[in-house]
Design a protein around this motif. Structure first.
Motif, PDB file in Angstrom:
ATOM      1  N   ASN A  12      -0.121  -1.426 -13.388  1.00 11.09           N
ATOM      2  CA  ASN A  12      -0.366  -0.949 -12.309  1.00 11.09           C
ATOM      3  C   ASN A  12       0.499  -0.887 -11.143  1.00 11.09           C
ATOM      4  OD1 ASN A  12      -1.729  -2.842 -11.147  1.00 11.09           O
ATOM      5  ND2 ASN A  12      -3.336  -2.015 -12.340  1.00 11.09           N
ATOM      6  N   LYS A  13       0.790  -1.212 -10.374  1.00 12.30           N
ATOM      7  CA  LYS A  13       1.396  -1.067  -9.153  1.00 12.30           C
ATOM      8  C   LYS A  13       0.889  -2.862  -8.522  1.00 12.30           C
ATOM      9  CE  LYS A  13       1.037   0.308  -4.546  1.00 12.30           C
ATOM     10  NZ  LYS A  13       1.198   1.513  -3.684  1.00 12.30           N
ATOM     11  N   GLU A  14       0.098  -3.061  -9.017  1.00 12.35           N
ATOM     12  CA  GLU A  14       0.045  -4.551  -8.498  1.00 12.35           C
ATOM     13  C   GLU A  14       0.168  -5.375  -9.401  1.00 12.35           C
ATOM     14  OE1 GLU A  14      -4.202  -6.873  -6.916  1.00 12.35           O
ATOM     15  OE2 GLU A  14      -4.570  -5.489  -8.676  1.00 12.35           O
ATOM     16  N   GLU A  15       0.240  -5.178 -10.520  1.00 14.77           N
ATOM     17  CA  GLU A  15       0.280  -6.136 -11.557  1.00 14.77           C
ATOM     18  C   GLU A  15       2.141  -6.482 -11.346  1.00 14.77           C
ATOM     19  OE1 GLU A  15      -0.240  -6.677 -16.098  1.00 14.77           O
ATOM     20  OE2 GLU A  15       1.437  -5.631 -15.735  1.00 14.77           O
ATOM     21  N   LEU A  16       3.237  -5.302 -10.998  1.00 14.22           N
ATOM     22  CA  LEU A  16       4.517  -5.251 -10.666  1.00 14.22           C
ATOM     23  C   LEU A  16       4.862  -5.932 -10.006  1.00 14.22           C
ATOM     24  CD1 LEU A  16       7.235  -4.189 -10.945  1.00 14.22           C
ATOM     25  CD2 LEU A  16       6.524  -2.173  -9.526  1.00 14.22           C
ATOM     26  N   TYR A  17       3.753  -5.774  -8.412  1.00 11.46           N
ATOM     27  CA  TYR A  17       3.967  -6.511  -7.210  1.00 11.46           C
ATOM     28  C   TYR A  17       4.009  -7.708  -7.700  1.00 11.46           C
ATOM     29  CZ  TYR A  17       2.746  -7.824  -2.743  1.00 11.46           C
ATOM     30  OH  TYR A  17       2.686  -8.525  -1.032  1.00 11.46           O
ATOM     31  N   HIS A  18       2.786  -8.140  -8.592  1.00 10.12           N
ATOM     32  CA  HIS A  18       2.652 -10.084  -8.762  1.00 10.12           C
ATOM     33  C   HIS A  18       3.732 -10.802  -9.253  1.00 10.12           C
ATOM     34  CE1 HIS A  18      -2.762 -10.076  -7.915  1.00 10.12           C
ATOM     35  NE2 HIS A  18      -0.923 -10.087  -6.860  1.00 10.12           N
ATOM     36  N   TYR A  19       4.332  -9.646 -10.252  1.00 12.18           N
ATOM     37  CA  TYR A  19       4.987  -9.928 -11.119  1.00 12.18           C
ATOM     38  C   TYR A  19       6.703 -10.585 -10.370  1.00 12.18           C
ATOM     39  CZ  TYR A  19       9.133 -10.703 -14.004  1.00 12.18           C
ATOM     40  OH  TYR A  19      10.492 -10.336 -15.042  1.00 12.18           O
ATOM     41  N   LEU A  20       6.408 -10.030  -8.937  1.00 12.45           N
ATOM     42  CA  LEU A  20       8.011  -9.899  -8.556  1.00 12.45           C
ATOM     43  C   LEU A  20       8.050 -11.295  -7.558  1.00 12.45           C
ATOM     44  CD1 LEU A  20       8.785  -6.137  -7.306  1.00 12.45           C
ATOM     45  CD2 LEU A  20      10.089  -7.284  -8.451  1.00 12.45           C
ATOM     46  N   ILE A  21       6.789 -10.938  -6.723  1.00 14.86           N
ATOM     47  CA  ILE A  21       5.796 -12.542  -6.343  1.00 14.86           C
ATOM     48  C   ILE A  21       6.866 -13.611  -7.266  1.00 14.86           C
ATOM     49  CG2 ILE A  21       4.926 -13.818  -5.224  1.00 14.86           C
ATOM     50  CD1 ILE A  21       3.255 -11.732  -4.462  1.00 14.86           C
ATOM     51  N   ASP A  22       6.376 -13.504  -8.728  1.00 18.45           N
ATOM     52  CA  ASP A  22       6.320 -14.656  -9.514  1.00 18.45           C
ATOM     53  C   ASP A  22       7.788 -15.048  -9.674  1.00 18.45           C
ATOM     54  OD1 ASP A  22       4.419 -16.932 -10.283  1.00 18.45           O
ATOM     55  OD2 ASP A  22       3.522 -15.084 -11.512  1.00 18.45           O
ATOM     56  N   GLU A  65       0.775  -1.791   0.076  1.00 10.57           N
ATOM     57  CA  GLU A  65       0.295  -0.005  -0.178  1.00 10.57           C
ATOM     58  C   GLU A  65       0.523   1.179  -0.154  1.00 10.57           C
ATOM     59  OE1 GLU A  65      -3.159   0.212  -0.299  1.00 10.57           O
ATOM     60  OE2 GLU A  65      -3.783  -1.801  -0.499  1.00 10.57           O
ATOM     61  N   LYS A  66       1.592   1.225   0.913  1.00 11.80           N
ATOM     62  CA  LYS A  66       2.543   2.861   1.265  1.00 11.80           C
ATOM     63  C   LYS A  66       4.100   2.830  -0.064  1.00 11.80           C
ATOM     64  CE  LYS A  66       1.772   3.540   5.847  1.00 11.80           C
ATOM     65  NZ  LYS A  66       2.694   2.980   7.373  1.00 11.80           N
ATOM     66  N   ALA A  67       3.957   1.376  -1.139  1.00 10.78           N
ATOM     67  CA  ALA A  67       5.136   1.836  -1.207  1.00 10.78           C
ATOM     68  C   ALA A  67       4.849   2.665  -2.764  1.00 10.78           C
ATOM     69  CB  ALA A  67       5.126   0.162  -2.440  1.00 10.78           C
ATOM     70  N   SER A  68       6.088   3.333  -3.036  1.00  6.95           N
ATOM     71  CA  SER A  68       6.194   4.831  -4.363  1.00  6.95           C
ATOM     72  C   SER A  68       6.877   3.792  -5.270  1.00  6.95           C
ATOM     73  CB  SER A  68       6.770   5.980  -3.375  1.00  6.95           C
ATOM     74  OG  SER A  68       6.692   6.833  -4.049  1.00  6.95           O
ATOM     75  N   THR A  69       5.880   4.294  -6.297  1.00 10.44           N
ATOM     76  CA  THR A  69       6.358   3.810  -7.961  1.00 10.44           C
ATOM     77  C   THR A  69       6.958   4.838  -7.834  1.00 10.44           C
ATOM     78  OG1 THR A  69       4.092   4.894  -9.018  1.00 10.44           O
ATOM     79  CG2 THR A  69       4.342   2.442  -8.341  1.00 10.44           C
ATOM     80  N   ASN A  70       7.286   6.146  -7.579  1.00 11.77           N
ATOM     81  CA  ASN A  70       8.329   7.286  -7.716  1.00 11.77           C
ATOM     82  C   ASN A  70       9.379   6.804  -7.815  1.00 11.77           C
ATOM     83  OD1 ASN A  70       5.936   8.804  -9.156  1.00 11.77           O
ATOM     84  ND2 ASN A  70       6.364   9.927  -7.353  1.00 11.77           N
ATOM     85  N   GLN A  71       9.618   6.195  -5.896  1.00 13.23           N
ATOM     86  CA  GLN A  71      10.836   6.190  -5.591  1.00 13.23           C
ATOM     87  C   GLN A  71      11.582   4.988  -6.549  1.00 13.23           C
ATOM     88  OE1 GLN A  71      11.991   7.224  -3.419  1.00 13.23           O
ATOM     89  NE2 GLN A  71      14.115   6.601  -3.678  1.00 13.23           N
ATOM     90  N   ILE A  72      10.299   3.434  -7.441  1.00  7.16           N
ATOM     91  CA  ILE A  72      10.933   3.078  -7.633  1.00  7.16           C
ATOM     92  C   ILE A  72      11.742   3.146  -8.855  1.00  7.16           C
ATOM     93  CG2 ILE A  72      10.371   0.280  -9.023  1.00  7.16           C
ATOM     94  CD1 ILE A  72       8.244   0.189  -6.766  1.00  7.16           C
ATOM     95  N   VAL A  73      11.407   4.059  -9.505  1.00  6.25           N
ATOM     96  CA  VAL A  73      12.033   4.549 -10.718  1.00  6.25           C
ATOM     97  C   VAL A  73      12.717   5.802 -10.509  1.00  6.25           C
ATOM     98  CG1 VAL A  73       9.705   4.225 -12.139  1.00  6.25           C
ATOM     99  CG2 VAL A  73      10.175   6.863 -11.060  1.00  6.25           C
ATOM    100  N   LYS A  74      13.570   6.151  -9.302  1.00  9.02           N
ATOM    101  CA  LYS A  74      14.236   7.160  -8.688  1.00  9.02           C
ATOM    102  C   LYS A  74      15.205   5.796  -9.079  1.00  9.02           C
ATOM    103  CE  LYS A  74      15.945  10.524  -5.674  1.00  9.02           C
ATOM    104  NZ  LYS A  74      15.659  10.874  -4.608  1.00  9.02           N
ATOM    105  N   ASN A  75      15.103   5.217  -7.764  1.00 10.74           N
ATOM    106  CA  ASN A  75      16.718   4.120  -7.673  1.00 10.74           C
ATOM    107  C   ASN A  75      16.504   3.164  -9.105  1.00 10.74           C
ATOM    108  OD1 ASN A  75      15.800   4.911  -5.712  1.00 10.74           O
ATOM    109  ND2 ASN A  75      14.707   2.726  -4.435  1.00 10.74           N
ATOM    110  N   ALA A  76      15.460   2.900 -10.239  1.00 11.64           N
ATOM    111  CA  ALA A  76      16.193   1.658 -11.051  1.00 11.64           C
ATOM    112  C   ALA A  76      16.670   2.259 -11.836  1.00 11.64           C
ATOM    113  CB  ALA A  76      14.700   1.561 -11.300  1.00 11.64           C
ATOM    114  N   ARG A  77      16.234   4.028 -12.060  1.00 13.12           N
ATOM    115  CA  ARG A  77      17.271   5.356 -12.843  1.00 13.12           C
ATOM    116  C   ARG A  77      15.984   4.815 -14.208  1.00 13.12           C
ATOM    117  NH1 ARG A  77      21.685   2.424 -10.915  1.00 13.12           N
ATOM    118  NH2 ARG A  77      22.449   1.939 -13.445  1.00 13.12           N
TER     119      ARG A  77
END
Length: 212
Positions: free
Chosen positions: A54-64, A30-42
């Motif tokens: 969306n963020k949920e699809e990213l989250y589920h992809y990461l779990i897999d 819930e609190k994860a920031s996609t802005n922070q993700i793109v910043k850290n991923a450059r």
């Protein structure tokens, strides 16, 4: 997920995966920031949602991704032909330590997932979680020769005490090495000390002929 993500070079994929794992592990979904993700991923701000809807699809992809990676790069590498429980754990501990040190963000992400109540997991991953727990258990206990243990030892309690001891040392080792340059560090002294502890465990729990 956009096929374009899979078409990225491996370094860029890994940057995005690690940045997302780190953010979700530290802040939850819930609190994860996609802005922070793109910043850290450059990467550009809009690119993340070009790769993922969306963020949920990213989250589920990461779990897999992280579950598959853990199975392929850690669990499946643990052999079950060694009948000596302590020797089996020696092999597993070395593989697990190397895996943790090489993939710290993924490990933290999965840890936050596994520490949740199972019912809090996305439903589609509950079955996979159970399958992985069964696989991990089989890697530790299949084909173990319990006749190596002393006759006056409760084998089930011995399994737990040995596992706790090894996991404790392993975590201490990870904490010592996680900020060091592993490509230039000689880790042999750490493992030599670890093997000395294993000899103590064998002296404590095994019959005399069971010690190697």
């Amino acid at each position: 997920m956009n096929q374009s993500f899979h078409n990225l070079n491996s370094d860029k994929q890994k940057r995005i995966i690690n940045a997302a794992c780190k953010e979700f592990a530290e802040n939850g979904f819930e609190k994860a920031s996609t802005n922070q993700i793109v910043k850290n991923a450059r990467i550009g701000k809009g690119m993340l949602f070009y790769y993922f809807k969306n963020k949920e699809e990213l989250y589920h992809y990461l779990i897999d991704y992280c579950l598959n990676h853990t199975i392929e790069e850690y669990l499946q590498k643990i052999g079950t032909s060694e009948p000596d429980f302590i020797e089996r754990l020696k092999q597993a501990a070395r593989l697990k330590t190397e895996y943790h040190l090489n993939n710290p963000d993924m490990v933290k992400f999965l840890a936050t997932l596994f520490l949740k109540d199972e019912n809090e997991m996305p439903e589609r991953f509950r079955k996979r979680y159970k399958e992985i727990m069964i696989l991990a258990n089989s890697k530790l206990y299949d084909n173990i020769d319990i006749t190596l243990f002393r006759n006056d030892i409760d084998t089930e309690k011995a399994f737990k005490l040995i596992r706790w001891s090894i996991e404790g040392y392993q975590q201490e080792l990870i904490n010592q090495l996680k900020n060091q340059n592993l490509t230039t560090l000689n880790v042999d002294p750490y493992w030599d000390e670890f093997y000395e502890y294993l000899d103590v465990l064998k002296t404590s729990f095994y019959k005399e002929e069971g010690k190697k």
